[in-house]
Write a protein that holds these residues in place. Structure first.
Motif, PDB file in Angstrom:
ATOM      1  N   GLN A 116      28.069 -30.952  83.706  1.00 36.04           N
ATOM      2  CA  GLN A 116      28.583 -32.080  82.938  1.00 36.04           C
ATOM      3  C   GLN A 116      28.016 -33.397  83.473  1.00 36.04           C
ATOM      4  O   GLN A 116      27.696 -34.296  82.707  1.00 36.04           O
ATOM      5  CB  GLN A 116      30.118 -32.107  83.002  1.00 36.04           C
ATOM      6  CG  GLN A 116      30.753 -30.901  82.340  1.00 36.04           C
ATOM      7  CD  GLN A 116      30.536 -30.895  80.843  1.00 36.04           C
ATOM      8  OE1 GLN A 116      30.765 -31.900  80.175  1.00 36.04           O
ATOM      9  NE2 GLN A 116      30.067 -29.786  80.311  1.00 36.04           N
ATOM     10  N   ALA A 122      21.234 -36.969  82.185  1.00 38.90           N
ATOM     11  CA  ALA A 122      20.050 -36.728  81.367  1.00 38.90           C
ATOM     12  C   ALA A 122      20.081 -37.545  80.076  1.00 38.90           C
ATOM     13  O   ALA A 122      19.041 -37.890  79.528  1.00 38.90           O
ATOM     14  CB  ALA A 122      19.913 -35.241  81.054  1.00 38.90           C
ATOM     15  N   LEU A 123      21.282 -37.859  79.583  1.00 36.54           N
ATOM     16  CA  LEU A 123      21.388 -38.660  78.362  1.00 36.54           C
ATOM     17  C   LEU A 123      21.284 -40.155  78.649  1.00 36.54           C
ATOM     18  O   LEU A 123      21.323 -40.968  77.736  1.00 36.54           O
ATOM     19  CB  LEU A 123      22.713 -38.370  77.654  1.00 36.54           C
ATOM     20  CG  LEU A 123      22.793 -37.031  76.914  1.00 36.54           C
ATOM     21  CD1 LEU A 123      24.234 -36.720  76.540  1.00 36.54           C
ATOM     22  CD2 LEU A 123      21.925 -37.051  75.669  1.00 36.54           C
TER      23      LEU A 123
ATOM     24  N   ARG B  50      12.981 -30.858  86.321  1.00 34.36           N
ATOM     25  CA  ARG B  50      14.148 -31.666  86.700  1.00 34.36           C
ATOM     26  C   ARG B  50      13.735 -32.927  87.473  1.00 34.36           C
ATOM     27  O   ARG B  50      14.518 -33.875  87.559  1.00 34.36           O
ATOM     28  CB  ARG B  50      15.135 -30.832  87.516  1.00 34.36           C
ATOM     29  CG  ARG B  50      15.877 -29.787  86.668  1.00 34.36           C
ATOM     30  CD  ARG B  50      16.548 -28.745  87.526  1.00 34.36           C
ATOM     31  NE  ARG B  50      17.497 -29.340  88.447  1.00 34.36           N
ATOM     32  CZ  ARG B  50      18.772 -29.602  88.124  1.00 34.36           C
ATOM     33  NH1 ARG B  50      19.224 -29.300  86.938  1.00 34.36           N
ATOM     34  NH2 ARG B  50      19.578 -30.146  89.006  1.00 34.36           N
ATOM     35  N   ASN B  53      13.075 -36.314  85.051  1.00 31.83           N
ATOM     36  CA  ASN B  53      14.132 -37.311  84.781  1.00 31.83           C
ATOM     37  C   ASN B  53      15.038 -37.499  85.999  1.00 31.83           C
ATOM     38  O   ASN B  53      16.176 -37.911  85.884  1.00 31.83           O
ATOM     39  CB  ASN B  53      14.950 -36.936  83.534  1.00 31.83           C
ATOM     40  CG  ASN B  53      15.662 -35.608  83.690  1.00 31.83           C
ATOM     41  OD1 ASN B  53      15.488 -34.914  84.686  1.00 31.83           O
ATOM     42  ND2 ASN B  53      16.463 -35.260  82.708  1.00 31.83           N
ATOM     43  N   LEU B  55      16.693 -35.579  87.963  1.00 29.33           N
ATOM     44  CA  LEU B  55      17.863 -34.798  88.353  1.00 29.33           C
ATOM     45  C   LEU B  55      17.629 -34.271  89.757  1.00 29.33           C
ATOM     46  O   LEU B  55      18.565 -33.901  90.461  1.00 29.33           O
ATOM     47  CB  LEU B  55      18.113 -33.645  87.372  1.00 29.33           C
ATOM     48  CG  LEU B  55      18.566 -34.057  85.968  1.00 29.33           C
ATOM     49  CD1 LEU B  55      18.914 -32.835  85.139  1.00 29.33           C
ATOM     50  CD2 LEU B  55      19.733 -35.024  86.014  1.00 29.33           C
ATOM     51  N   GLU B  78      17.397 -44.922  84.860  1.00 32.80           N
ATOM     52  CA  GLU B  78      18.219 -44.860  83.652  1.00 32.80           C
ATOM     53  C   GLU B  78      17.396 -45.115  82.394  1.00 32.80           C
ATOM     54  O   GLU B  78      17.615 -44.486  81.362  1.00 32.80           O
ATOM     55  CB  GLU B  78      19.412 -45.823  83.764  1.00 32.80           C
ATOM     56  CG  GLU B  78      20.493 -45.230  84.666  1.00 32.80           C
ATOM     57  CD  GLU B  78      21.803 -46.004  84.683  1.00 32.80           C
ATOM     58  OE1 GLU B  78      21.932 -47.003  83.949  1.00 32.80           O
ATOM     59  OE2 GLU B  78      22.706 -45.600  85.440  1.00 32.80           O
ATOM     60  N   ARG B  81      15.514 -41.940  81.691  1.00 38.38           N
ATOM     61  CA  ARG B  81      16.378 -40.870  81.190  1.00 38.38           C
ATOM     62  C   ARG B  81      16.712 -41.048  79.710  1.00 38.38           C
ATOM     63  O   ARG B  81      16.937 -40.077  78.995  1.00 38.38           O
ATOM     64  CB  ARG B  81      17.670 -40.817  82.010  1.00 38.38           C
ATOM     65  CG  ARG B  81      17.459 -40.142  83.354  1.00 38.38           C
ATOM     66  CD  ARG B  81      18.675 -40.261  84.226  1.00 38.38           C
ATOM     67  NE  ARG B  81      18.516 -39.508  85.467  1.00 38.38           N
ATOM     68  CZ  ARG B  81      19.336 -39.612  86.505  1.00 38.38           C
ATOM     69  NH1 ARG B  81      20.364 -40.460  86.440  1.00 38.38           N
ATOM     70  NH2 ARG B  81      19.130 -38.902  87.585  1.00 38.38           N
ATOM     71  N   GLN B  82      16.761 -42.299  79.261  1.00 43.23           N
ATOM     72  CA  GLN B  82      17.036 -42.530  77.841  1.00 43.23           C
ATOM     73  C   GLN B  82      15.899 -42.041  76.952  1.00 43.23           C
ATOM     74  O   GLN B  82      16.096 -41.767  75.770  1.00 43.23           O
ATOM     75  CB  GLN B  82      17.258 -44.030  77.588  1.00 43.23           C
ATOM     76  CG  GLN B  82      18.517 -44.556  78.257  1.00 43.23           C
ATOM     77  CD  GLN B  82      18.568 -46.072  78.255  1.00 43.23           C
ATOM     78  OE1 GLN B  82      17.896 -46.726  77.466  1.00 43.23           O
ATOM     79  NE2 GLN B  82      19.360 -46.641  79.141  1.00 43.23           N
ATOM     80  N   MET B  86      16.796 -33.621  77.407  1.00 36.41           N
ATOM     81  CA  MET B  86      16.797 -32.401  78.216  1.00 36.41           C
ATOM     82  C   MET B  86      17.773 -31.377  77.652  1.00 36.41           C
ATOM     83  O   MET B  86      18.882 -31.703  77.236  1.00 36.41           O
ATOM     84  CB  MET B  86      17.174 -32.708  79.655  1.00 36.41           C
ATOM     85  CG  MET B  86      17.065 -31.490  80.557  1.00 36.41           C
ATOM     86  SD  MET B  86      16.776 -31.979  82.246  1.00 36.41           S
ATOM     87  CE  MET B  86      16.066 -30.515  82.945  1.00 36.41           C
ATOM     88  N   PHE B  88      19.567 -27.702  78.688  1.00 38.76           N
ATOM     89  CA  PHE B  88      19.837 -26.907  79.880  1.00 38.76           C
ATOM     90  C   PHE B  88      20.063 -25.430  79.536  1.00 38.76           C
ATOM     91  O   PHE B  88      20.457 -25.101  78.423  1.00 38.76           O
ATOM     92  CB  PHE B  88      21.093 -27.421  80.585  1.00 38.76           C
ATOM     93  CG  PHE B  88      20.996 -28.850  81.051  1.00 38.76           C
ATOM     94  CD1 PHE B  88      20.576 -29.146  82.326  1.00 38.76           C
ATOM     95  CD2 PHE B  88      21.329 -29.899  80.198  1.00 38.76           C
ATOM     96  CE1 PHE B  88      20.500 -30.461  82.762  1.00 38.76           C
ATOM     97  CE2 PHE B  88      21.245 -31.212  80.622  1.00 38.76           C
ATOM     98  CZ  PHE B  88      20.827 -31.491  81.911  1.00 38.76           C
ATOM     99  N   ASN B  92      25.631 -27.157  78.611  1.00 35.31           N
ATOM    100  CA  ASN B  92      26.270 -28.368  79.133  1.00 35.31           C
ATOM    101  C   ASN B  92      26.740 -29.318  78.046  1.00 35.31           C
ATOM    102  O   ASN B  92      26.614 -30.540  78.178  1.00 35.31           O
ATOM    103  CB  ASN B  92      25.331 -29.113  80.095  1.00 35.31           C
ATOM    104  CG  ASN B  92      25.062 -28.321  81.346  1.00 35.31           C
ATOM    105  OD1 ASN B  92      25.737 -27.328  81.615  1.00 35.31           O
ATOM    106  ND2 ASN B  92      24.083 -28.734  82.129  1.00 35.31           N
ATOM    107  N   ALA B 155      20.267 -34.067  72.212  1.00 31.20           N
ATOM    108  CA  ALA B 155      19.150 -34.728  72.900  1.00 31.20           C
ATOM    109  C   ALA B 155      18.276 -35.491  71.899  1.00 31.20           C
ATOM    110  O   ALA B 155      17.838 -36.608  72.169  1.00 31.20           O
ATOM    111  CB  ALA B 155      18.319 -33.703  73.661  1.00 31.20           C
TER     112      ALA B 155
END
Lengths: 218, 246
Positions: A116, A122-123, B50, B53, B55, B78, B81-82, B86, B88, B92, B155
């Motif tokens: 979560q 990621a968004l 990963r 972006n 992660l 940030e 990431r926009q 992604m 998963f 998620n 996404a």
């Protein structure tokens, strides 16, 4: 010159019940605000926020509630505040609740699945939106049962405020006992009042717990 | 600047404690390109995407995404990431929000789109992944395949420059794998830039412009699908293909 325990004595204790409830309500409301701050600090990526939160939690978990009450009561006097049982009790119980709710809610935030967090990162969701829209609503569901459980502990814990002269039902019971010398009767009545408040809360917590485990099983 | 790749990774190194997950990875992903990453488990393919972006943070090397340096700057991360979508393995989706709300969240919060615009966009993409009728349901009420298609739609609602797929079909029951692969194939045909980590070699053969084989944190071999599957050069690639193709 002893009085016997009658309606008047019962009424005296029952009236003091509002102070038990008021102290619990203030501490719980303040503890919800403080607890949220502590929980967010405790789960923060920034060490300068995390460590003070850890320290606060450790201190309050590692000392008896009565000592916390004494330290705030006498400590306030040391800093030039007038000794006021109301203010001291409210402050001490609020701090106590903040630390404990902070630790309970930390666990709830960490129980939200890692995916979560990753999906919200990621968004591109920022800190506030991530917490307000994704993480905290899910943590809150997990938190209901243990939070109500803590509320029961807090309510019972307010009996300690009687020691610094705060008149709630335990203190009222002591006063009545000094007049009647019927401790078994008096303190049974006091205990019954605590029970009447705590039992429904415990049932509610149990029900929320069951609902939550059902929701998880789905 | 138009020829700039969407993703440029240069000499990227990544450790998990003592374990080196990525070794000297350099990779360009150009606009419109579809890349499939494959390799045995633990080879670093998921870690690689990963990192794009952030992660996962890298220890060494450089990553540029859409012309922006993915440095320690929180703002850059940030922003990147926009622009990077992604998907998963475990979907998620946000379980407390409906399908439509899942799709609207980031556009309204991050892009500051109006509710009406975000809802319209969300419905458009839900139609594209062929589940508009599920918009008002909660994720738990959908099948795995449907959930993954919602995740793709979610996404896409951010109009990403590139889509990353981290084993999107690995958690699905076999009968649902194709609906997700079909959705991804459609997306590829519409020109989306994609990096896909998958064991679906049929998808790789059909859709990929380049197939990359990774092992022990290294890129071992890169080739177009035809060459990759018919005449791989490296021993490790041959062994791997021998194991997965039957």
């Amino acid at each position: 010159m002893f009085r016997t325990f009658g309606f008047e004595e019962f009424w005296f204790i029952l009236l003091a019940l509002r102070w038990t409830i008021a102290l619990t309500a203030i501490a719980f409301a303040g503890g919800m605000v403080g607890g949220l701050v502590v929980a967010l600090a405790r789960t923060s990526a920034l060490p300068m926020l995390r460590y003070p939160a850890v320290a606060l939690i450790r201190v309050f978990q590692g000392t008896p509630l009565l000592m916390q009450l004494f330290l705030v009561f006498f400590g306030l006097n040391l800093f030039g505040f007038k000794i006021d049982p109301w203010f001291a009790a409210a402050a001490a119980f609020t701090l106590h609740a903040s630390a404990f709710l902070g630790e309970i809610w930390r666990g709830c935030i960490e129980a939200v699945p890692r995916g979560q967090f990753e999906a919200s990162w990621a968004l591109g969701l920022g800190y506030k939106d991530r917490n307000v829209s994704v993480i905290l609503p899910q943590a809150a569901r997990i938190a209901v049962a243990p939070t109500v459980g803590f509320l029961v502990q807090l309510l019972k814990g307010t009996s300690l405020a009687s020691i610094i002269g705060f008149i709630e039902i335990t203190r009222a019971g002591q006063v009545v006992n000094n007049m009647t010398f019927q401790p078994m009767v008096v303190f049974s009545v006091v205990a019954a009042m605590y029970f009447a408040l705590c039992w429904p809360l415990s049932l509610f917590a149990k029900r929320m717990e069951r609902q939550f485990s059902k929701a998880l099983a789905r | 600047m138009t020829a700039d790749p969407i993703v440029r990774m240069v000499n990227v190194e990544k450790w998990f404690g003592e374990f080196q997950a990525l070794r000297n990875i350099s990779l360009d992903v150009h606009k419109g390109e579809k890349i499939v990453l494959c390799g045995p488990s633990g080879s670093g393919k998921s870690t690689l995407i990963r990192c794009i972006n952030q992660l996962e943070k890298i220890e060494q090397g450089k990553i540029r995404v859409n012309g922006i340096e993915l440095t320690e700057g929180k703002q850059n991360v940030e922003t990147i990431r926009q622009e990077v979508g992604m998907v998963f393995q475990q979907f998620n989706l946000f379980p407390h929000l409906t399908v439509l709300e899942n799709c609207m969240l980031a556009p309204t919060k991050v892009r500051k789109a109006s509710k009406a615009d975000a809802a319209a966009t969300a419905m458009r993409f839900l139609e594209r992944v062929k589940i508009p009728e599920q918009a008002e349901k909660y994720p738990a009420q959908l099948s795995g395949g449907q959930q993954q298609r919602v995740a793709i739609a979610r996404a896409l609602c951010m109009s990403p420059k590139i889509m990353l797929f981290d084993e999107p079909t690995s958690a699905l029951d076999p009968e649902m794998v194709n609906e997700v692969l079909d959705t991804m194939t459609d997306l590829a045909q519409e020109g989306m830039t994609m990096v896909v980590v998958t064991h679906e070699m049929g998808f790789a053969r059909k859709v990929a412009d380049r197939v990359i084989f990774m092992d022990r944190g290294e890129i071992v071999e890169t080739a177009d699908p035809e060459t990759f599957f018919t005449s791989p050069q490296q021993e490790r690639t041959k062994t791997f293909l021998g194991q997965v193709m039957h």
